[in-house]
Design a protein around this motif. Structure first.
Motif, PDB file in Angstrom:
ATOM      1  N   GLY A 182       0.808  -1.217   0.000  1.00  0.00           N
ATOM      2  CA  GLY A 182       0.000   0.000   0.000  1.00  0.00           C
ATOM      3  C   GLY A 182       0.838   1.263   0.000  1.00  0.00           C
ATOM      4  O   GLY A 182       0.611   2.179  -0.800  1.00  0.00           O
TER       5      GLY A 182
ATOM      6  N   SER B  36       1.480   3.437  -3.558  1.00  0.00           N
ATOM      7  CA  SER B  36       0.889   4.771  -3.506  1.00  0.00           C
ATOM      8  C   SER B  36       1.952   5.833  -3.752  1.00  0.00           C
ATOM      9  O   SER B  36       1.796   6.715  -4.598  1.00  0.00           O
ATOM     10  CB  SER B  36       0.224   5.001  -2.145  1.00  0.00           C
ATOM     11  OG  SER B  36      -0.199   6.344  -2.034  1.00  0.00           O
TER      12      SER B  36
ATOM     13  N   THR C 235      -5.965   2.994  -2.252  1.00  0.00           N
ATOM     14  CA  THR C 235      -6.041   1.962  -1.215  1.00  0.00           C
ATOM     15  C   THR C 235      -6.577   0.632  -1.718  1.00  0.00           C
ATOM     16  O   THR C 235      -6.431  -0.380  -1.031  1.00  0.00           O
ATOM     17  CB  THR C 235      -6.901   2.430  -0.030  1.00  0.00           C
ATOM     18  OG1 THR C 235      -8.210   2.763  -0.515  1.00  0.00           O
ATOM     19  CG2 THR C 235      -6.280   3.631   0.657  1.00  0.00           C
TER      20      THR C 235
ATOM     21  N   GLU D 271      -3.714  -2.030  -1.797  1.00  0.00           N
ATOM     22  CA  GLU D 271      -3.428  -2.705  -0.532  1.00  0.00           C
ATOM     23  C   GLU D 271      -4.541  -3.687  -0.176  1.00  0.00           C
ATOM     24  O   GLU D 271      -4.268  -4.813   0.260  1.00  0.00           O
ATOM     25  CB  GLU D 271      -3.261  -1.671   0.580  1.00  0.00           C
ATOM     26  CG  GLU D 271      -2.850  -2.255   1.906  1.00  0.00           C
ATOM     27  CD  GLU D 271      -2.574  -1.179   2.946  1.00  0.00           C
ATOM     28  OE1 GLU D 271      -2.310  -1.560   4.095  1.00  0.00           O
ATOM     29  OE2 GLU D 271      -2.612   0.024   2.625  1.00  0.00           O
TER      30      GLU D 271
END
Length: 171
Positions: A29, A33, A40, A43
């Motif tokens: 995550g 990112s 999200t 993740e």
């Protein structure tokens, strides 16, 4: 400031300890990112897939459905890789991740080699993986191991427009 791990200090072990799944999902995550602008759902997707593997192993009572490994320096999880059983004798390489502090030190290659050795031990026909274009460090590892690009398709995934790529390695 994070410390750079020494290759001698990094160990690879089965990802069977409480917290391993969470550490690997969080690493995905945060890194995806920061480095690629993913949201999200990246993740969450990784965590869901890893959870499925852990639960399948609990039901079946062994490593038949697949395995996961972590690379760690002391108690710090630096990265990981997974391998899942698929159809027709194939296995799927999954959840390849490595903290930037450990890149360029052979840790990613050691994780990949561990997964491929397991596939060979199981007499798999081959190993495939899905990734997205533009992940240079990962692509280098796959090329070095002999994977070949077999499919590409545009996709909207994890909050970004991407080109999904499938790589295969016949064993």
């Amino acid at each position: 400031m994070t410390s750079t791990p020494s290759p001698r200090a990094v160990t690879i072990r089965d990802a069977t300890r409480p917290g391993d799944l969470g550490a690997l999902a969080a690493l995905h995550g945060v890194l995806y990112s920061r480095e690629y602008g993913m949201d999200t759902t990246m993740e969450a997707g990784v965590a869901a897939g890893m959870a499925e593997l852990v639960l399948a192993r609990a039901r079946e009572g062994d490593d038949g459905p697949g395995r996961m490994w972590v690379a760690q320096d002391g108690e710090r999880v630096l990265g990981g890789v997974g391998l899942t059983r698929e159809q027709d004798g194939w296995m799927r390489l999954r959840w390849v991740i490595l903290d930037p502090a450990a890149r360029g030190r052979g840790v990613g290659g050691a994780l990949l080699d561990t997964a491929l050795a397991e596939a060979r031990r199981r007499d798999a026909v081959g190993v495939y993986l899905w990734t997205i274009a533009g992940l240079g460090a990962s692509r280098h590892l796959y090329d070095r191991a002999g994977f070949t690009l077999t499919e590409e398709r545009p996709a909207r995934a994890w909050g970004i427009d991407a080109v999904e790529q499938r790589f295969d390695l016949k064993l």
